[in-house]
Design an enzyme around this catalytic site. Structure first.
Site, mmCIF file in Angstrom:
data_model
loop_
_atom_site.group_PDB
_atom_site.id
_atom_site.type_symbol
_atom_site.label_atom_id
_atom_site.label_comp_id
_atom_site.label_asym_id
_atom_site.label_seq_id
_atom_site.Cartn_x
_atom_site.Cartn_y
_atom_site.Cartn_z
ATOM 1 N N HIS A 1 1.530 3.338 4.455
ATOM 2 C CA HIS A 1 3.191 2.202 3.661
ATOM 3 C C HIS A 1 2.992 3.489 2.493
ATOM 4 C CE1 HIS A 1 1.248 -1.880 4.705
ATOM 5 N NE2 HIS A 1 2.047 -1.623 5.065
ATOM 6 N N LYS B 1 1.422 -17.677 6.245
ATOM 7 C CA LYS B 1 -0.223 -16.880 5.483
ATOM 8 C C LYS B 1 -0.778 -16.999 4.920
ATOM 9 C CE LYS B 1 2.384 -13.624 8.829
ATOM 10 N NZ LYS B 1 3.033 -12.111 9.392
ATOM 11 N N ARG C 1 5.885 2.967 13.259
ATOM 12 C CA ARG C 1 5.220 3.499 13.415
ATOM 13 C C ARG C 1 4.591 3.921 15.452
ATOM 14 N NH1 ARG C 1 0.752 -0.886 11.898
ATOM 15 N NH2 ARG C 1 2.257 -1.727 13.357
ATOM 16 N N SER D 1 -2.427 -2.477 8.187
ATOM 17 C CA SER D 1 -3.703 -3.929 7.520
ATOM 18 C C SER D 1 -4.589 -4.781 8.048
ATOM 19 C CB SER D 1 -2.249 -4.536 6.205
ATOM 20 O OG SER D 1 -1.590 -3.767 5.752
HETATM 21 O O1 PNS Z 1 4.284 -6.038 7.039
HETATM 22 P P1 PNS Z 1 5.173 -6.941 7.693
HETATM 23 O O2 PNS Z 1 4.292 -7.678 7.734
HETATM 24 O O3 PNS Z 1 5.394 -6.043 8.872
HETATM 25 O O4 PNS Z 1 6.639 -7.241 6.820
HETATM 26 C C1 PNS Z 1 7.460 -7.828 7.398
HETATM 27 C C2 PNS Z 1 8.550 -8.152 6.623
HETATM 28 C C3 PNS Z 1 7.914 -8.956 5.419
HETATM 29 C C4 PNS Z 1 9.589 -7.394 6.577
HETATM 30 C C5 PNS Z 1 9.848 -9.667 7.762
HETATM 31 O O5 PNS Z 1 8.413 -10.337 7.727
HETATM 32 C C6 PNS Z 1 10.222 -10.449 7.133
HETATM 33 O O6 PNS Z 1 11.509 -9.663 6.219
HETATM 34 N N1 PNS Z 1 9.930 -11.577 6.514
HETATM 35 C C7 PNS Z 1 11.218 -12.262 5.068
HETATM 36 C C8 PNS Z 1 12.212 -13.109 6.161
HETATM 37 C C9 PNS Z 1 12.742 -12.977 6.965
HETATM 38 O O7 PNS Z 1 14.120 -12.036 5.915
HETATM 39 N N2 PNS Z 1 12.510 -12.280 8.302
HETATM 40 C C10 PNS Z 1 13.355 -11.127 9.174
HETATM 41 C C11 PNS Z 1 14.787 -12.932 9.946
HETATM 42 S S1 PNS Z 1 14.801 -11.481 11.382
#
Ligand code: PNS
Length: 176
Positions: free
Chosen positions: A23, A47, A96, A134
């Site tokens: 990150h 979560k 990745r 993570s």
């Molecule tokens: O680090 P992560 O858990 O892979 O991040 C995922 C994240 C936070 C980018 C994603 O879950 C997200 O954008 N969540 C907020 C809700 C949203 O906007 N979802 C996407 C619509 S498709």
């Protein structure tokens, strides 16, 4: 730059539970692309993260203090709404491996459909961190493994302490 509209502003959203070296690498590289980069820490009450949103924000602030154009905030709800509220036109995500691609493509397309003014760009993860997440860091830490190569130095004792406090880590939700 004269006004906010002329600034290139990006947001880098994620769970960061905890922030990894992968990150941090994406943040450092993105900070060179944008005038202002806002790291968005998703609260996501559905979560059960190991670290609270506040702790995650503080950890990222601490390891990015050498980057003056990086800000860190938590957010709830949609990433595109968060990006909009930060006047950002770009969402940054790290890729990745090909296994990330399907999920990331779907999310980028959904986000673009909801807000066509906001694009997603992908930075390919440095090969040194291609295997890192993570969740795998949490797992290694829960079983007493050495995580010093995976998270920034000052984050190591915080993860160890948190695992101890949470009685072996307990069951945390699958967050990347
Ligand atoms: O680090 P992560 O858990 O892979 O991040 C995922 C994240 C936070 C980018 C994603 O879950 C997200 O954008 N969540 C907020 C809700 C949203 O906007 N979802 C996407 C619509 S498709």
């Amino acid at each position: 730059m004269s006004s906010e509209e002329n600034l290139r502003i990006g947001v880098y959203p994620g769970s960061f539970d905890p922030i990894t070296r992968g990150h941090l690498d994406i943040i450092e590289r993105s900070s060179r692309i944008f005038d202002r980069l806002v790291v968005g820490v998703l609260i996501n009450s559905a979560k059960k993260p190991l670290f609270s949103a506040d702790e995650r924000v503080k950890m990222i602030q601490s390891v990015t203090r050498h980057l003056p154009n990086v800000e860190v905030r938590f957010f709830d709800g949609l990433t595109v709404d968060f990006a909009q509220s930060e006047h950002a036109h770009v969402i940054v995500r790290g890729l990745r491996a090909v296994t990330d691609f399907e999920y990331e493509l779907q999310m980028a397309q959904m986000n673009y459909t909801m807000r066509p003014g906001i694009d997603t760009i992908f930075l390919t993860t440095d090969l040194r961190y291609a295997y890192l997440s993570s969740s795998i860091v949490r797992e290694v830490a829960q079983y007493g493994g050495d995580i010093s190569r995976f998270v920034p130095e000052e984050i190591v004792p915080l993860v160890k302490q948190k695992i101890r406090d949470s009685d072996g880590g307990g069951q945390t939700q699958e967050v990347r």
